[in-house]
Design an enzyme around this catalytic site. Structure first.
Site, PDB file in Angstrom:
ATOM      1  N   GLY A 155       0.764  -1.311   0.025  1.00 51.41           N
ATOM      2  CA  GLY A 155       0.048  -0.056  -0.087  1.00 51.41           C
ATOM      3  C   GLY A 155       0.847   1.336   0.025  1.00 51.41           C
ATOM      4  CG  ASP A 176       4.346  -0.715 -11.240  1.00 52.29           C
ATOM      5  OD1 ASP A 176       5.057   0.358 -11.646  1.00 52.29           O
ATOM      6  OD2 ASP A 176       3.297  -0.830 -10.518  1.00 52.29           O
ATOM      7  CE1 TYR A 209      -3.237   5.541 -13.460  1.00 48.18           C
ATOM      8  CE2 TYR A 209      -5.072   4.416 -14.467  1.00 48.18           C
ATOM      9  CZ  TYR A 209      -3.619   4.492 -14.507  1.00 48.18           C
ATOM     10  OH  TYR A 209      -2.707   3.842 -15.159  1.00 48.18           O
TER      11      TYR A 209
END
Length: 382
Positions: free
Chosen positions: A124, A174, A223
């Site tokens: 998180g 990522d 987003y």
């Protein structure tokens, strides 16, 4: 006891025989290049020395058995011969199942595996604990069964699993940095071609990540809105993505665009240019220029992309006041809270930590979390 020792000991205890391999895949932090990935642009992340570690061994049947050491040794067991479906109660299981399901679609030449998983990537905090897990699981099967998959394919497999099986929309950065990271280097990644260039990090520089521990809700919808605004901008220029628009072309017609869309476009175009320049500044060891580019990036996220919050801006100001022109600091990640990343000469780290501890909570009422990291190697045996 480190993660390798912990998972190997648990493996022997639970399964009754020794693991044959231990695999690690790291988390990451993005030094510069924010909200450029889904615009086919450039990013400059580095892998960090927080990772997911899996001790494992091949089985002689078609069963996959998984133990999650960090979730009270919860167990998941499924067969490679039955359709792999989502687990109804264990969310961590879905990352493992998703990776295996998508691997089957890529290359089905593998059998069962026993594995024990543990990790220390903070969850998180926007440091990609999920991508690190996906890449670690993919690497387990690739190593145990000698699958002809390279790091980029393992990364893409993890991204597919997260998008389609777990149901979380993410870019490729990522997973790619977790798979391909290089010790003492950052990676300049072209999100259109997935080409990656290793960029050496200056000696004696620490990568500091500070979690503001502030998170605004509705991040997902924000987003998506920003993403749509970028797509609107690309359509205005009749290009497939903002990657294909030059700052000159934008400046010539900026006044014709919706003012909010214009701000979003300006951020992406300027951030792409900054990211490419930052790679060459780092390569030259020019921490001063890197610091300026990080400051410009933060200002652009604050004023043009409008994704920072007062708590994050406060944190950036505290760090900047302490390091002056000897390093850089900016928000990193999707926005609306989360972390800042700073590149700081190692001898200044204690002063920065002290300044943040003295001022951040006093100004915001929230206690930060402070991580000092080293640019680390991507996924592989450990």
């Amino acid at each position: 006891m480190n993660l390798k020792e912990k998972t190997r000991a648990l493996f022997a205890e639970i399964f009754g025989y020794p693991a044959t391999h231990t695999i690690q895949a790291p988390g990451r932090v993005n030094l510069i290049g924010e909200h450029t990935d889904y615009n086919d642009g450039f990013v400059l992340p580095c892998a960090i020395d927080y990772q997911t570690v899996i001790s494992c061994a091949p089985r002689d049947d078609r069963t996959v058995r998984v133990i999650a050491a960090d979730y009270d040794n919860q167990v998941d067991e499924f067969s490679l011969d039955a359709p792999i479906v989502t687990h109804d109660s264990q969310q961590w299981s879905n990352y493992v199942r998703g990776v295996v399901k998508h691997l089957q679609q890529r290359n089905n030449a593998f059998g069962g595996v026993d594995m024990v998983i543990s990790g220390n990537v903070p969850q998180g905090a926007g440091l990609s604990s999920s991508a690190s897990l996906e890449v670690a699981v993919g690497t387990v099967f690739q190593q145990l069964y000698h699958l002809p998959l390279d790091g980029a394919q393992i990364a893409l497999n993890g991204q597919e699993a997260e998008n389609q099986f777990v149901g979380c929309n993410c870019g490729i950065m990522d997973q790619l940095i977790s798979a391909l990271g290089k010790k003492d280097h950052a990676l300049l990644i072209d999100c259109r071609t997935l080409g990656a260039k290793a960029v050496s990090m200056p000696k004696g520089v620490a990568v500091v990540i500070i979690n503001s521990n502030f998170k605004r809700t509705l991040v997902g919808s924000e987003y998506n809105t920003h993403r749509e605004q970028c797509e609107t901008g690309a359509r205005f220029f009749q290009q497939p993505a903002l990657r294909d628009v030059s700052l000159e072309a934008f400046n010539a017609v900026a006044s014709e665009l919706d003012p909010v869309v214009a701000k979003r476009v300006r951020h992406v175009l300027s951030e792409n240019a900054r990211t490419v320049e930052a790679a060459s500044a780092l390569e030259k060891g020019d921490l001063q220029r890197m610091g300026q580019l990080m400051a410009e990036s933060h200002a652009s996220m604050r004023d043009d992309f409008e994704i920072t919050v007062p708590q994050i801006d406060t944190l950036v100001d505290i760090v900047k006041a302490t390091i002056g022109d000897q390093g850089g600091v900016r928000m990193t990640g999707g926005g609306f809270g989360g972390c800042v990343v700073a590149l700081i000469p190692e001898d200044l780290v204690p002063a920065v930590q002290q300044a943040v501890a003295q001022q951040y909570e006093a100004k915001t009422g929230i206690k930060e979390t402070f991580y000092v990291c080293k640019p680390s190697q991507g996924a592989g045996q450990c």
